[in-house]
Design an enzyme around this catalytic site. Sequence first.
Site, PDB file in Angstrom:
ATOM      1  N   LYS A 262       0.901  -0.899   0.213  1.00 38.59           N
ATOM      2  CA  LYS A 262       0.136  -0.200   0.014  1.00 38.59           C
ATOM      3  C   LYS A 262       0.734   1.189   0.299  1.00 38.59           C
ATOM      4  O   LYS A 262       0.535   2.181  -0.793  1.00 38.59           O
ATOM      5  CB  LYS A 262      -0.666  -0.403   1.579  1.00 38.59           C
ATOM      6  CG  LYS A 262      -2.055  -1.012   1.091  1.00 38.59           C
ATOM      7  CD  LYS A 262      -3.114  -0.925   1.812  1.00 38.59           C
ATOM      8  CE  LYS A 262      -4.321  -2.196   1.686  1.00 38.59           C
ATOM      9  NZ  LYS A 262      -4.606  -1.843   2.927  1.00 38.59           N
ATOM     10  N   ARG A 263       1.915   1.406   0.470  1.00 42.46           N
ATOM     11  CA  ARG A 263       3.138   2.272   0.375  1.00 42.46           C
ATOM     12  C   ARG A 263       2.836   2.793  -1.102  1.00 42.46           C
ATOM     13  O   ARG A 263       3.790   4.187  -0.793  1.00 42.46           O
ATOM     14  CB  ARG A 263       3.988   2.292   1.739  1.00 42.46           C
ATOM     15  CG  ARG A 263       4.915   1.698   1.048  1.00 42.46           C
ATOM     16  CD  ARG A 263       6.622   1.562   1.783  1.00 42.46           C
ATOM     17  NE  ARG A 263       7.536   0.426   1.303  1.00 42.46           N
ATOM     18  CZ  ARG A 263       7.616  -0.453   1.480  1.00 42.46           C
ATOM     19  NH1 ARG A 263       6.528  -1.856   1.977  1.00 42.46           N
ATOM     20  NH2 ARG A 263       8.641  -1.379   1.073  1.00 42.46           N
TER      21      ARG A 263
END
Length: 471
Positions: free
Chosen positions: A241-242
């Site tokens: 997700k980063r």
Amino acid sequence: MGVSEVRTRFAPSPTGYLHVGGARTALFNWLFAKHHGGKFILRIEDTDRERSKEEYLKDILEGLLWLGLKWDEGPYFQSERMEIYRQYAFRLLEEGKAYRCYCTPEELEEMRKKALQEGRKPKYDGRCRERKEPLNRPFAIRFKAPQEGVTVVEDLLRGKVIFKNEELDDLIILRSDGTPTYNFSVVVDDVSMGITHVIRGDDHLNNTPKQLLLYEALGFEPPKFAHVPLILGSDRTRLSKRHGATALNAYKEMGFLPEAMVNYLARLGWSFGDQEIFSLQELIEKFSLDNVSLSPAVFDMEKLLWLNSHYLKTLPSEEIAKRLLPFLEKLGIKVQLDQTLKEIVKTLQPRSRTLKEMAEQATFYFVKPSSYDEEGAKKFFTSQGIAFLEAFLKDLKNLQPFTPSTLEEIFRKVSTSVGIKTREAGQAIRLSLTGKTVSPGLFEIMQILGKDECVERIQRAVEWAKKKDVS
């Protein structure tokens, strides 16, 4: 089922949304099956009852259908197959290939700690392995793994991968609550569903020797395995997700087209010469494991946007218009799929990278500008700019016929008579009609808006500019 029929499967767990890595795995399996005229099976691995959710299942099914990856069989649910797993586990027990393990979680934890303290790999110490008498208490069933020799994985991408059996564990195949473990249920399912090829991420490679030993113990021919490198983020760490959105549905909501997504996912770790653009049919024809790279693929948002803009430009405007409707609706614009919308889409196809972007760019066609770009107003709503707009309005009101060529004719005539540069004149009209200094071709948008709307918008802009006295 023909003996030679290729059968692949995609087996997600509904414990999270379908992410791009999972979608690519599904696509590779689907393409491989279709290329060989085989079947693609969907299996839902939902044995984790606590974390499995209906919303995740719905997301997975919708995501696959959005990409066009229709399954030929299934979805099969592991939660409905518990009795089958138990039968196979007890068969191994009866044949002496598995044993009852009565160890408590506390004993197992103690075993793990001791192994780590002694610098050994934490694995089961085999204390229940030779127990002859059954105890009257709950038990798990453990597989009796060989303790010497090697297990060889014949990987279709990597060739031979050798694992020492002493490194492997007597893995639990059936927990004390009667539920199967991952490695066991997968083997039973792949056997009973006739799976011939397992294409999956290389994070599963360490599971493969355990599964091969189970196939052998059950007396079944294993499928062929291909372990594909994972997808990495721009910093070359595992995609997460980063790095931005990882859920497939997020890309759908951002306005990416399934054609672009399929094309992009197929090219993540697979190639065919220098070709970049592939239709689904071409992918089916050309897909082969021979061209899958052993280097991890890096997810590149710019490349995906480039592909998406290509499909936005090349798909029929009617098709794009249809897909644009929900994005317009999100902006509070409810319109019909009619000729006007198709004409609007044609003006935006060369300049949009996503459907969301296209909907935002289309807004001015449906909503009169309530304000004007500040820098643009200072630059183009000058006293000369307003004089031009007022003169242009007079001719515009009487213009017959109202076509791009007649509009251009009066535009050039009026800008010459007022003595204004055509670029500045054009920007003054553009700003009046759209509120912005960037838009599709001026005469195209005027034709779509229609004469009355153009007159009204230019009049409003002149009044606004005079009140503001931006000049």
